[in-house]
Design a protein around this motif. Structure first.
Motif, PDB file in Angstrom:
ATOM      1  N   GLU A  90     -24.520 -11.062  40.632  1.00 48.40           N
ATOM      2  CA  GLU A  90     -24.077 -11.785  41.822  1.00 48.40           C
ATOM      3  C   GLU A  90     -22.884 -11.081  42.469  1.00 48.40           C
ATOM      4  OE1 GLU A  90     -25.071 -14.617  43.421  1.00 48.40           O
ATOM      5  OE2 GLU A  90     -26.874 -14.752  42.201  1.00 48.40           O
ATOM      6  N   LEU A  91     -22.571  -9.892  41.973  1.00 48.94           N
ATOM      7  CA  LEU A  91     -21.439  -9.092  42.450  1.00 48.94           C
ATOM      8  C   LEU A  91     -20.098  -9.746  42.145  1.00 48.94           C
ATOM      9  CD1 LEU A  91     -22.672  -7.697  45.898  1.00 48.94           C
ATOM     10  CD2 LEU A  91     -22.949  -6.743  43.607  1.00 48.94           C
ATOM     11  N   ASP A  92     -20.083 -10.659  41.172  1.00 43.58           N
ATOM     12  CA  ASP A  92     -18.815 -11.195  40.692  1.00 43.58           C
ATOM     13  C   ASP A  92     -18.269 -10.209  39.660  1.00 43.58           C
ATOM     14  OD1 ASP A  92     -18.788 -13.627  42.158  1.00 43.58           O
ATOM     15  OD2 ASP A  92     -20.301 -14.427  40.785  1.00 43.58           O
ATOM     16  N   TYR A  93     -17.216  -9.528  40.014  1.00 45.44           N
ATOM     17  CA  TYR A  93     -16.693  -8.517  39.102  1.00 45.44           C
ATOM     18  C   TYR A  93     -15.175  -8.614  39.038  1.00 45.44           C
ATOM     19  CZ  TYR A  93     -15.171  -5.654  43.069  1.00 45.44           C
ATOM     20  OH  TYR A  93     -14.553  -5.203  44.204  1.00 45.44           O
ATOM     21  N   VAL A  94     -14.644  -8.196  37.912  1.00 47.90           N
ATOM     22  CA  VAL A  94     -13.199  -8.184  37.705  1.00 47.90           C
ATOM     23  C   VAL A  94     -12.794  -6.729  37.485  1.00 47.90           C
ATOM     24  CG1 VAL A  94     -11.290  -8.999  36.290  1.00 47.90           C
ATOM     25  CG2 VAL A  94     -13.280 -10.485  36.673  1.00 47.90           C
ATOM     26  N   PRO A  95     -12.159  -6.102  38.481  1.00 55.01           N
ATOM     27  CA  PRO A  95     -11.761  -4.709  38.324  1.00 55.01           C
ATOM     28  C   PRO A  95     -10.463  -4.584  37.536  1.00 55.01           C
ATOM     29  CG  PRO A  95     -11.132  -5.468  40.494  1.00 55.01           C
ATOM     30  CD  PRO A  95     -11.830  -6.622  39.814  1.00 55.01           C
ATOM     31  N   GLN A  96     -10.239  -3.442  36.956  1.00 53.00           N
ATOM     32  CA  GLN A  96      -8.962  -3.174  36.314  1.00 53.00           C
ATOM     33  C   GLN A  96      -8.655  -1.682  36.444  1.00 53.00           C
ATOM     34  OE1 GLN A  96      -8.613  -3.572  32.068  1.00 53.00           O
ATOM     35  NE2 GLN A  96     -10.674  -2.837  31.650  1.00 53.00           N
ATOM     36  N   GLN A  97      -7.394  -1.389  36.559  1.00 50.60           N
ATOM     37  CA  GLN A  97      -6.990   0.007  36.696  1.00 50.60           C
ATOM     38  C   GLN A  97      -6.962   0.673  35.328  1.00 50.60           C
ATOM     39  OE1 GLN A  97      -3.933   1.416  39.541  1.00 50.60           O
ATOM     40  NE2 GLN A  97      -2.746   1.937  37.723  1.00 50.60           N
ATOM     41  N   MET A  98      -7.506   1.875  35.289  1.00 57.25           N
ATOM     42  CA  MET A  98      -7.451   2.688  34.084  1.00 57.25           C
ATOM     43  C   MET A  98      -6.746   3.993  34.424  1.00 57.25           C
ATOM     44  SD  MET A  98     -11.269   2.174  32.469  1.00 57.25           S
ATOM     45  CE  MET A  98     -10.808   3.054  30.983  1.00 57.25           C
ATOM     46  N   ALA A  99      -5.941   4.451  33.493  1.00 57.41           N
ATOM     47  CA  ALA A  99      -5.219   5.708  33.679  1.00 57.41           C
ATOM     48  C   ALA A  99      -5.585   6.656  32.544  1.00 57.41           C
ATOM     49  CB  ALA A  99      -3.714   5.467  33.708  1.00 57.41           C
ATOM     50  N   PHE A 100      -5.885   7.893  32.913  1.00 57.98           N
ATOM     51  CA  PHE A 100      -6.156   8.947  31.933  1.00 57.98           C
ATOM     52  C   PHE A 100      -5.094  10.026  32.094  1.00 57.98           C
ATOM     53  CE2 PHE A 100     -10.442   7.338  33.089  1.00 57.98           C
ATOM     54  CZ  PHE A 100     -10.783   6.784  31.868  1.00 57.98           C
ATOM     55  N   LEU A 101      -4.464  10.390  30.988  1.00 59.57           N
ATOM     56  CA  LEU A 101      -3.514  11.507  30.973  1.00 59.57           C
ATOM     57  C   LEU A 101      -4.103  12.575  30.077  1.00 59.57           C
ATOM     58  CD1 LEU A 101      -0.969   8.866  30.875  1.00 59.57           C
ATOM     59  CD2 LEU A 101      -0.283  10.862  32.180  1.00 59.57           C
ATOM     60  N   LEU A 102      -4.454  13.692  30.692  1.00 58.20           N
ATOM     61  CA  LEU A 102      -5.168  14.765  30.009  1.00 58.20           C
ATOM     62  C   LEU A 102      -4.231  15.921  29.707  1.00 58.20           C
ATOM     63  CD1 LEU A 102      -8.283  14.893  32.338  1.00 58.20           C
ATOM     64  CD2 LEU A 102      -8.276  14.069  29.994  1.00 58.20           C
ATOM     65  N   GLY A 103      -4.241  16.343  28.471  1.00 59.18           N
ATOM     66  CA  GLY A 103      -3.547  17.558  28.071  1.00 59.18           C
ATOM     67  C   GLY A 103      -4.527  18.529  27.448  1.00 59.18           C
ATOM     68  N   GLU A 104      -4.035  19.629  27.022  1.00 57.82           N
ATOM     69  CA  GLU A 104      -4.934  20.626  26.419  1.00 57.82           C
ATOM     70  C   GLU A 104      -5.556  20.121  25.128  1.00 57.82           C
ATOM     71  OE1 GLU A 104      -4.770  25.275  24.830  1.00 57.82           O
ATOM     72  OE2 GLU A 104      -3.046  24.363  25.834  1.00 57.82           O
ATOM     73  N   ARG A 105      -4.793  19.291  24.391  1.00 58.76           N
ATOM     74  CA  ARG A 105      -5.282  18.817  23.093  1.00 58.76           C
ATOM     75  C   ARG A 105      -5.286  17.293  22.976  1.00 58.76           C
ATOM     76  NH1 ARG A 105      -1.175  20.379  19.473  1.00 58.76           N
ATOM     77  NH2 ARG A 105      -2.492  19.496  17.839  1.00 58.76           N
ATOM     78  N   PHE A 106      -5.016  16.594  24.052  1.00 53.89           N
ATOM     79  CA  PHE A 106      -4.927  15.142  23.926  1.00 53.89           C
ATOM     80  C   PHE A 106      -5.482  14.444  25.154  1.00 53.89           C
ATOM     81  CE2 PHE A 106      -0.932  16.268  26.017  1.00 53.89           C
ATOM     82  CZ  PHE A 106      -0.836  15.311  27.026  1.00 53.89           C
ATOM     83  N   LEU A 107      -5.888  13.208  24.932  1.00 54.46           N
ATOM     84  CA  LEU A 107      -6.288  12.294  26.005  1.00 54.46           C
ATOM     85  C   LEU A 107      -5.656  10.941  25.713  1.00 54.46           C
ATOM     86  CD1 LEU A 107      -7.956  11.157  28.396  1.00 54.46           C
ATOM     87  CD2 LEU A 107      -9.822  10.787  26.772  1.00 54.46           C
ATOM     88  N   LEU A 108      -4.919  10.425  26.692  1.00 59.24           N
ATOM     89  CA  LEU A 108      -4.346   9.094  26.607  1.00 59.24           C
ATOM     90  C   LEU A 108      -5.028   8.220  27.649  1.00 59.24           C
ATOM     91  CD1 LEU A 108      -0.556  10.050  26.426  1.00 59.24           C
ATOM     92  CD2 LEU A 108      -2.124   9.680  24.519  1.00 59.24           C
ATOM     93  N   SER A 109      -5.616   7.134  27.228  1.00 59.48           N
ATOM     94  CA  SER A 109      -6.265   6.204  28.159  1.00 59.48           C
ATOM     95  C   SER A 109      -5.538   4.863  28.096  1.00 59.48           C
ATOM     96  CB  SER A 109      -7.744   6.033  27.824  1.00 59.48           C
ATOM     97  OG  SER A 109      -7.925   5.618  26.483  1.00 59.48           O
ATOM     98  N   LEU A 110      -5.182   4.353  29.290  1.00 58.39           N
ATOM     99  CA  LEU A 110      -4.432   3.104  29.380  1.00 58.39           C
ATOM    100  C   LEU A 110      -5.207   2.119  30.242  1.00 58.39           C
ATOM    101  CD1 LEU A 110      -2.279   5.618  29.287  1.00 58.39           C
ATOM    102  CD2 LEU A 110      -0.611   3.855  29.849  1.00 58.39           C
ATOM    103  N   HIS A 111      -5.303   0.884  29.780  1.00 57.29           N
ATOM    104  CA  HIS A 111      -5.941  -0.173  30.573  1.00 57.29           C
ATOM    105  C   HIS A 111      -5.441  -1.513  30.064  1.00 57.29           C
ATOM    106  CE1 HIS A 111      -8.876  -0.467  27.177  1.00 57.29           C
ATOM    107  NE2 HIS A 111      -8.697   0.841  27.154  1.00 57.29           N
ATOM    108  N   PRO A 112      -5.227  -2.484  30.953  1.00 55.60           N
ATOM    109  CA  PRO A 112      -4.635  -3.771  30.543  1.00 55.60           C
ATOM    110  C   PRO A 112      -5.564  -4.667  29.733  1.00 55.60           C
ATOM    111  CG  PRO A 112      -5.171  -3.808  32.882  1.00 55.60           C
ATOM    112  CD  PRO A 112      -5.395  -2.402  32.415  1.00 55.60           C
ATOM    113  N   GLY A 113      -6.860  -4.603  30.013  1.00 53.01           N
ATOM    114  CA  GLY A 113      -7.817  -5.465  29.324  1.00 53.01           C
ATOM    115  C   GLY A 113      -8.947  -4.665  28.703  1.00 53.01           C
TER     116      GLY A 113
END
Length: 322
Positions: A90-113
């Motif tokens: 029904e197109l009822d959706y709850v968006p949330q912001q996600m952040a990715f911090l990429l390094g040569e050897r690491f990935l950090l992913s952040l999201h509130p829910g």
């Protein structure tokens, strides 16, 4: 909640928490994926600083609402992505912001829910994806998240088709309100997908240090994400146009019905205007009205009235107004 996936140089994976960060620092050839879900701003800030993230990147990553974007720093790259925590047909959706911090050897992913794409990939395919590269993991999360959008949009197509049939057969204001609600949601989704298409176009057109196009797997992953978001953008535009056509069609049909009603009312008014004139004329109680003393005056006036009605009905029917 902090989840950590550590992959050593031999390809052995280990799931855990923050304690794995120390092992990652000790092993020069290891890779790590840290997923932060619903952590406090202070705890996120502390962890991001420990990985040497730029203050501007930390500030952008912790904002509640920020347009999706990609930004490169000396030792890492920031990707802001608009994911979803829930979505239905029904197109009822709850968006949330996600952040990715990429390094040569690491990935950090952040999201509130809760992020469905992260949950799907972390334990099932995390080891294989991280074995390719940290940026491949981020791109795969975006691709999977876009897949959830796509599944719901394709399911919505059947809802829209049923609604179109219902409007054609028996349109109502309630159905029209549903169409307008869908149209409003599609506008918001189109705006999100437009941002994401812009990000993937930038990735295709510019070679970022931590998202190198020279890496064949990374380039294929970028193209896959770009194609999926282009499809999502085209689908939302198509559904938006269909909803617009349904609104225009319903308004046209309503206007036509109103015109038909007004035409009938106009015909009735046109018939009764001369009759009202005659009735009003002979309803004046003047003493000297010759017709009042004429023996057959009443029947003549009635005959004139009936002749007017018959003549006007014949004229309106000939003009196909009735």
């Amino acid at each position: 909640m902090i989840r950590t996936l550590l992959l050593d140089a031999d390809g052995h994976a280990c799931l855990g928490g923050e304690e794995l960060i120390a092992h990652w620092r000790e092993a020069a050839d290891s890779r790590i994926w840290i997923d932060l879900q619903g952590e406090s701003a202070a705890r996120e800030h502390e962890l991001l600083e420990a990985f040497g993230c730029h203050p501007m990147a930390i500030d952008d990553a912790q904002r509640d609402r920020h347009p999706p974007k990609i930004e490169e720093f000396d030792d890492h790259t920031l990707i802001l992505y608009r994911g979803i925590s829930s979505f239905d047909d029904e197109l009822d959706y709850v968006p949330q912001q996600m952040a990715f911090l990429l390094g040569e050897r690491f990935l950090l992913s952040l999201h509130p829910g809760r992020a469905m794409s992260v949950d799907r990939l972390f334990e099932r395919e995390g080891q294989r994806l991280l074995g390719r590269s940290p940026e491949y993991v981020a791109l795969r999360i975006m691709y999977t998240s876009a897949g959830f959008y796509l599944e719901s949009l394709l399911a919505f197509e059947s809802q829209l088709s049923d609604l179109e049939d219902a409007l054609t057969n028996d349109g109502s204001d309630a159905l029209m309100r549903r169409v307008i609600a869908y149209r409003s949601r599609l506008v918001k989704m189109r705006r999100i997908f437009n941002y994401h298409v812009g990000i993937t176009q930038e990735l295709i057109g510019y070679d970022y240090d931590h998202l190198p196009r020279t890496n064949e797997e990374t380039l294929h992953a970028i193209n896959d994400v770009h194609e999926r978001f282009e499809r999502l953008l085209s689908l939302t535009q198509m559904y938006y146009d269909i909803c617009g056509d349904l609104v225009d069609g319903y308004l046209s049909l309503t206007s036509h019905q109103l015109n038909s009603t007004m035409r009938i009312l106009t015909v009735i008014t046109a018939i009764f205007v001369p009759l009202s004139f005659l009735a009003g004329l002979y309803g004046m109680n003047f003493a000297y009205m010759p017709e009042l003393s004429f023996r057959y005056g009443y029947f003549i006036v009635i005959g004139v009235m009936l002749s007017l009605v018959a003549g006007m009905l014949y004229l309106f029917r000939r003009k196909r107004w009735l």
